[in-house]
Design a protein around this motif. Structure first.
Motif, short mmCIF file in Angstrom:
data_model
loop_
_atom_site.label_atom_id
_atom_site.label_comp_id
_atom_site.label_asym_id
_atom_site.label_seq_id
_atom_site.Cartn_x
_atom_site.Cartn_y
_atom_site.Cartn_z
N MET B 86 19.40 49.44 -17.20
CA MET B 86 19.05 49.64 -15.79
C MET B 86 19.33 48.36 -15.00
O MET B 86 19.19 47.25 -15.50
N VAL B 87 19.77 48.59 -13.75
CA VAL B 87 19.94 47.50 -12.80
C VAL B 87 19.24 47.93 -11.52
O VAL B 87 19.43 49.06 -11.07
N ALA B 88 18.41 47.08 -10.97
CA ALA B 88 17.80 47.35 -9.67
C ALA B 88 17.99 46.12 -8.80
O ALA B 88 17.76 44.99 -9.25
N VAL B 89 18.47 46.34 -7.58
CA VAL B 89 18.71 45.24 -6.66
C VAL B 89 17.91 45.47 -5.38
O VAL B 89 17.98 46.55 -4.79
N ALA B 90 17.16 44.46 -4.97
CA ALA B 90 16.38 44.53 -3.74
C ALA B 90 17.04 43.69 -2.68
O ALA B 90 17.49 42.57 -2.93
N SER B 91 17.12 44.26 -1.47
CA SER B 91 17.73 43.55 -0.36
C SER B 91 17.04 43.98 0.94
O SER B 91 16.19 44.87 0.93
N ALA B 92 17.45 43.37 2.05
CA ALA B 92 16.86 43.78 3.33
C ALA B 92 17.39 45.15 3.73
O ALA B 92 16.67 45.96 4.30
N HIS B 93 18.68 45.40 3.42
CA HIS B 93 19.32 46.65 3.85
C HIS B 93 20.10 47.28 2.70
O HIS B 93 20.51 46.61 1.77
N ARG B 94 20.35 48.59 2.83
CA ARG B 94 20.92 49.33 1.71
C ARG B 94 22.33 48.92 1.32
O ARG B 94 22.70 48.97 0.15
N GLY B 95 23.16 48.53 2.30
CA GLY B 95 24.55 48.21 1.99
C GLY B 95 24.66 47.14 0.92
O GLY B 95 25.38 47.30 -0.08
N ASP B 96 23.95 46.07 1.10
CA ASP B 96 23.99 44.97 0.13
C ASP B 96 23.42 45.42 -1.21
O ASP B 96 23.94 45.08 -2.27
N ALA B 97 22.34 46.18 -1.16
CA ALA B 97 21.69 46.61 -2.41
C ALA B 97 22.62 47.52 -3.21
O ALA B 97 22.81 47.33 -4.42
N PHE B 98 23.25 48.50 -2.54
CA PHE B 98 24.17 49.42 -3.24
C PHE B 98 25.34 48.66 -3.86
O PHE B 98 25.68 48.85 -5.03
N GLN B 99 25.96 47.82 -3.05
CA GLN B 99 27.17 47.15 -3.53
C GLN B 99 26.88 46.16 -4.65
O GLN B 99 27.60 46.11 -5.64
N ALA B 100 25.81 45.40 -4.50
CA ALA B 100 25.47 44.42 -5.54
C ALA B 100 25.12 45.14 -6.85
O ALA B 100 25.51 44.70 -7.94
N CYS B 101 24.44 46.26 -6.74
CA CYS B 101 24.05 47.01 -7.94
C CYS B 101 25.30 47.51 -8.68
O CYS B 101 25.42 47.37 -9.90
N GLU B 102 26.25 48.07 -7.93
CA GLU B 102 27.47 48.59 -8.56
C GLU B 102 28.32 47.45 -9.14
O GLU B 102 28.86 47.57 -10.25
N PHE B 103 28.40 46.36 -8.43
CA PHE B 103 29.14 45.18 -8.91
C PHE B 103 28.56 44.69 -10.23
O PHE B 103 29.28 44.42 -11.20
N ILE B 104 27.24 44.57 -10.28
CA ILE B 104 26.59 44.07 -11.50
C ILE B 104 26.88 45.00 -12.67
O ILE B 104 27.24 44.56 -13.77
N MET B 105 26.80 46.31 -12.45
CA MET B 105 27.10 47.25 -13.55
C MET B 105 28.56 47.16 -13.98
O MET B 105 28.86 47.16 -15.18
N ASP B 106 29.48 47.10 -13.01
CA ASP B 106 30.90 47.04 -13.36
C ASP B 106 31.22 45.79 -14.18
O ASP B 106 31.99 45.86 -15.14
N TYR B 107 30.63 44.67 -13.83
CA TYR B 107 30.91 43.44 -14.57
C TYR B 107 30.18 43.41 -15.90
O TYR B 107 30.71 42.91 -16.90
N LEU B 108 28.99 43.97 -15.91
CA LEU B 108 28.25 44.03 -17.17
C LEU B 108 29.06 44.79 -18.23
O LEU B 108 29.11 44.40 -19.39
N LYS B 109 29.73 45.86 -17.79
CA LYS B 109 30.53 46.67 -18.71
C LYS B 109 31.66 45.88 -19.36
O LYS B 109 32.09 46.21 -20.48
#
Lengths: 85, 142
Positions: B86-109
């Motif tokens: 699981m990856v959970a990212v907290a941010s002020a707004h959704r755009g940053d949270a969505f993108q950072a979460c996907e980036f982290i998963m893609d690199y983790l893979k």
């Protein structure tokens, strides 16, 4: 020069060991040279490290390219491309 | 940031609540990876795994606003439908949270040293890395 070499996943199984302390001869100063040094042992080593086999490496727990330098005391790991997530 | 490499299961709801405490946080994006239809065991490289994931999260935080982040990845024996990561990212707004979460998963893979071994009736086999995972990580370079 003395280094620690680690093997993971399919490499560990095929080589029958997870790690080894190794005294390297002069001239083995990069990850690629170490790979070739291990391949030259023949048998399972020759097949695991055969040219073209997708083997990744890390030096001191940092993923590196084959040209990366190695020095005494380093921990060098060889493993297949990762499949987590 | 919370990072845990563990054998035991995790509770996504509890983790999301735990990183939503700060009142400046307006969005938490989360992802859970599951075992599909085959039993598997996961091996990793203790020490490097933690270092690699921290680097990925640092990189994400340099690109987007990451106010907090939790990454949990399991190892050991897993059954179909089990949670793996699981990856959970907290941010002020959704755009940053969505993108950072996907980036982290893609690199983790492609960067975190985990290896899956599948256990089928015919025997156990190591999962081969997929080129599509490299492509997913590469697109963030553009």
């Amino acid at each position: 020069m003395k280094v620690t070499v680690l093997f993971f996943a399919s490499l560990r199984e095929q080589l029958g060991q997870p790690r080894e302390q190794l005294e390297l001869p002069a001239g083995v100063g990069t990850v690629a040279a170490l790979r070739e040094h291990l391949r030259a042992r023949g048998g399972a080593w020759a097949s695991v490290f055969a040219q073209g086999k997708p083997v990744r490496a890390a030096v001191n727990q940092d993923m590196v390219h084959p040209a990366a330098a190695i020095k005494a005391g380093d921990e060098i790991a060889f493993f297949p491309p990762v499949t987590g997530g | 940031m919370k990072l845990s490499i563990q054998e035991q299961d995790f509770d996504l709801g509890a983790e999301v609540r735990a990183i939503s405490k700060n009142s400046t946080i307006g969005a938490v994006a989360s992802f859970v990876g599951l075992v599909r239809d085959v039993r598997m065991s996961l091996e990793h490289y203790p020490g490097m795994t933690e270092t690699a994931i921290r680097k990925i999260v640092d990189e994400a935080a340099s690109r987007w606003q990451v106010m907090d982040c939790t990454v949990i990845h399991r190892y050991g024996d897993l059954e179909p439908n089990d949670q793996i990561v699981m990856v959970a990212v907290a941010s002020a707004h959704r755009g940053d949270a969505f993108q950072a979460c996907e980036f982290i998963m893609d690199y983790l893979k492609t960067q975190a040293p985990f290896w899956k071994k599948e256990h089928r009736a015919g025997g156990a086999t190591w999962v081969e890395a997929r080129a599509s995972d490299d492509d997913a990580a590469d697109r963030w370079r553009k």
